[in-house]
Design an enzyme around this catalytic site. Structure first.
Site, PDB file in Angstrom:
ATOM      1  CG  ASP A 486      41.530  71.346   7.467  1.00  0.00           C
ATOM      2  OD1 ASP A 486      41.138  72.241   8.243  1.00  0.00           O
ATOM      3  OD2 ASP A 486      42.711  71.248   7.080  1.00  0.00           O
ATOM      4  CG  ASP A 556      46.835  75.089  10.499  1.00  0.00           C
ATOM      5  OD1 ASP A 556      46.567  73.898  10.742  1.00  0.00           O
ATOM      6  OD2 ASP A 556      46.260  75.734   9.608  1.00  0.00           O
TER       7      ASP A 556
END
EC number: 3.2.1.22
Length: 737
Positions: A486, A556
């Protein structure tokens, strides 16, 4: 096998790169300036009809030369060029800008010679397209020199034998004794003559990535860029050039895509005689690179694609190229596992008991991998600590820690994955306390916080090495099958404490080179681990990251209605095998929208399927539905992940959305249909499939009804409402009889 050809006509001084699909032509013009001629559908022979028309245009300067030798009809101000300089007669945006020691910024590169190589050379330290054998491509290297600067410019053109692709890059070499400062070096320049050019781009934002936007170019400069330190959620490093007639299935399309993950700039300039110049490369804002004598600077690679079969044709070329000659490693063609991620089920609040409860529910459903997300390291119970401390949070997973959890996951016949954010550091961490200078920061200025985290100075090899050692220790001690990498903020205070002032303009690019170095080292050392890219979702979804990570988290935002646009737009330039998509809870956390489990599953199954919810809260009927989704996906996984994907109906244009997967041999196809909002008096529309065998019979495997391939493609069938409610979907599987 088709052949890649590169010809040079010494009399006309014309280079012609071609295969059975495309041709790319340019010419050595007056004054040894490279003039672009053509990029498009293949031609066999060129008869000089595109030579630059000499015409005296007011206030257009001519080539510098001996008095009395000036051709007033020849000007770089209007010449279509291959790679333009600065401040020497071309007033359009330049491809290269260099500042000499005396402060002058003029550049005037002239053609010297060329070389042709079999195959395709690698770009050291940068991601790039590649070849497996030397006969599948040829590379032309053009050498130009600026005598005043004593600088050599090498332009690389690779044409594949059986792909409508030209790979372009540029390399600058300082052959003199002075220090040169590179202020701009584009990866590609393309000057096109058509005056009705429209640009399709993929702008967006966090939770709204890669939204397709089409605009006709007007006179002047149009820029599509990111200056956030990443390719970004906000503007993907891709643009398509089309005409007003171009659709998904028909008309010309040229794609320009950077194989790069940092700051980028696409500049499209329509000049006063309606010519359009396209430039793509590292964003020059804040960039300057000190080039010492005998040193080189390599620009990232750009991938040009031409299609005469609309946007779907262009996308197919990119899908195959990125999947087959950019992605690498064991997982390049492997079936991607169906994961359950604990994030939305537990967030930071987990222990071994909670995770075991998820495992107990997941394995019977057929889920193949459990991924432990943020919160397992340092002393991290919220997002304001411990980044940079990549060792196990000892008390959180008692009694037997990560190793015991991984063993229990494997005992359930599932794989085990782990979340990392290697490029970040928290002030509340042992790493920062020991090495505060590891963070990017400007002296005497406060660091700008974002999500209570800061960015490691990956321009420094010792920082990259320190993070590698921490991660390698975890990977050596714990049996891990998957890493989610990430990156949850953008770069600010892009300054390194170890570089001198004259090199601070190099830091953003050096940072990206450091990321690539770490990714290369980890994926090479641990080839049996599947790495997935993530940057707050889709903030670094690009061909550069695909070179290291064969799949990336697309957004997301897991709301299926929002995902229709995100996944549709992403597919314009990237293959489905690179796009992970998860089923999450309803109401959706990001939008608050309530949608059916069927709709959520049908959208997520049009990518690399996974789940991100608390399985223990589901009713038995929901678990049965998930089991059915997983069984269906496993049965068709290869077709979805590695078949040919075609867009049919766009969520950007209408209330109904459709796309299609077709096997390479055309024997089977999946049709996904979605209706966003219900209507009281819905109009009747016909749904037509494409890319089937017209003379074959296809059976709808759910109903047993047979159709001719020509029927499905030419007549179609009524696209009646799926249900009289909002947010509905339907999947139909047809197989050749």
């Amino acid at each position: 096998m088709a052949s890649a050809n590169i010809f040079f006509d010494a009399e006309k001084k014309v280079f012609h790169l071609n295969n059975a699909l495309i041709s790319y032509l340019f010419q050595v013009e007056t004054g040894d300036v490279l003039s672009h001629l053509y990029f498009g559908k293949a031609i066999t022979t060129y008869h000089d009809q595109r030579r630059y028309p000499h015409l005296d245009r007011g206030f257009s300067p001519n080539l510098a030369g001996e008095p009395g030798q000036v051709d007033r009809g020849f000007s770089k101000d209007t010449l279509r060029q291959e790679f333009s300089g600065y401040d020497t007669g071309d007033f359009r945006q330049p491809a290269v800008m260099i500042r000499a020691e005396n402060g002058a910024e003029a550049t005037n590169f002239r053609y010297v010679d060329y070389e042709i190589q079999a195959g395709k050379p690698d770009l050291t330290g940068l991601p790039h397209a590649y070849t497996l054998t030397s006969d599948e491509a040829k590379t032309l290297i053009i050498r130009l020199v600026d005598d005043v600067l004593s600088a050599e410019l090498q332009l690389f053109y690779t044409i594949y034998a059986d792909r409508p692709v030209i790979a372009r890059s540029a390399k600058l070499i300082n052959q003199g004794t002075q220090i040169l400062t590179v202020e701009k070096l584009a990866s590609v320049q393309l000057d096109v003559i058509e005056d009705q050019v429209a640009a399709i781009t993929l702008p967006g934002a966090h939770l709204r990535e890669r939204q397709m936007e089409r605009q006709t170019l007007r006179h002047g400069i149009t820029e599509f860029a990111s200056h956030r330190g990443t390719s970004s959620h906000h503007m993907n490093p891709f643009v398509a050039l089309v005409t007003p007639e171009t659709t998904e299935e028909h008309g010309p399309a040229i794609g320009v895509q950077l194989v790069y993950s940092g700051n980028h700039q696409f500049t499209l300039e329509k000049d006063y005689i309606d010519q359009v110049r396209v430039l793509a490369g590292i964003h020059p804002q804040g960039f300057h690179w000190q080039l010492m004598p005998a040193e080189t600077f390599q620009a990232p690679e750009a991938l040009l694609v031409y299609s005469d079969q609309g946007l779907n044709g262009m996308s197919q070329a990119y899908h195959h190229l990125l999947r087959e000659r950019v992605a690498r490693g064991r997982f390049q063609y492997a079936p991607r596992p169906i994961v359950i991620n604990n994030w939305e089920a537990t967030y930071f609040n987990f222990d071994a008991e909670k995770l075991d409860a998820i495992l107990a529910q997941a394995a019977p459903l057929g889920i193949e991998m459990f991924v432990l997300d943020d919160g397992w390291f340092g002393h991290r119970d919220s997002d304001n600590s411990s980044l940079g401390d990549w060792y196990e949070y000892a008390d959180k997973l008692k009694p037997d820690g990560l190793v015991g959890l991984a063993q229990r996951v494997h005992a359930q016949h599932m794989q085990f994955g782990l979340w990392l954010e290697p490029e970040m550091i928290s002030k509340d961490s042992k790493c920062y306390q020991a090495h505060p200078d590891y963070a990017l920061q400007v002296p005497e200025r406060a660091m700008t916080p974002s999500r209570d985290q800061y960015v490691l100075d990956f321009s420094r090899p010792e920082v990259v090495a320190a993070i590698y050692e921490q991660i390698a220790k975890i990977l050596d001690e714990v049996p891990i099958d998957y890493i989610k990498w990430d990156m949850n903020r953008h770069l600010t205070e892009v300054y390194s404490s170890v570089f001198p002032p004259e090199q601070q303009g190099e830091i953003a690019h050096r940072y990206m080179l450091g990321v690539y170095q770490l990714a290369e080292r980890l994926t090479t050392t641990y080839p049996d681990i599947l790495f997935e890219g993530c940057s707050g979702g889709g903030g670094r979804f690009d061909a550069g990251m695909l070179y290291y990570f064969p799949q990336s988290w697309a957004s997301d935002n897991t709301d299926p209605v929002a995902r229709l646009k995100i996944q549709y737009g992403t597919s314009l330039a990237y293959p489905i095998s690179s796009m992970t998509a998860h089923v999450s809870a309803s109401p959706n956390e990001q939008t608050g929208r309530v949608t059916s489990l069927a709709m959520r599953g049908d959208v997520a199954m049009a990518g690399v399927l996974g789940y991100e919810l608390d399985l223990s809260r589901l009713a038995e009927a929901e678990k049965m539905a998930i089991r059915a989704q997983i069984d269906f996906y496993k049965a068709h996984r290869h077709l979805i992940q590695y078949g040919d994907f075609y867009r049919i109906q766009s969520p950007f244009d209408q209330n109904e959305v459709a796309w299609q997967f077709v096997s390479a041999d055309r024997t089977e196809t999946l049709l996904y249909q979605y209706r966003i909002l219900s209507e009281g008096q819905p109009a009747f529309h016909t749904m037509k499939l494409g890319h089937l065998a017209a003379d074959k019979t296809y059976v709808d495997m759910a109903t047993g009804q047979a159709f001719g391939g020509d029927e499905l493609m030419n007549m179609g069938f009524y696209n009646t409402p799926i249900q009289q409610t909002d947010f509905t979907s339907r999947v139909r599987y047809f197989k050749q009889k």
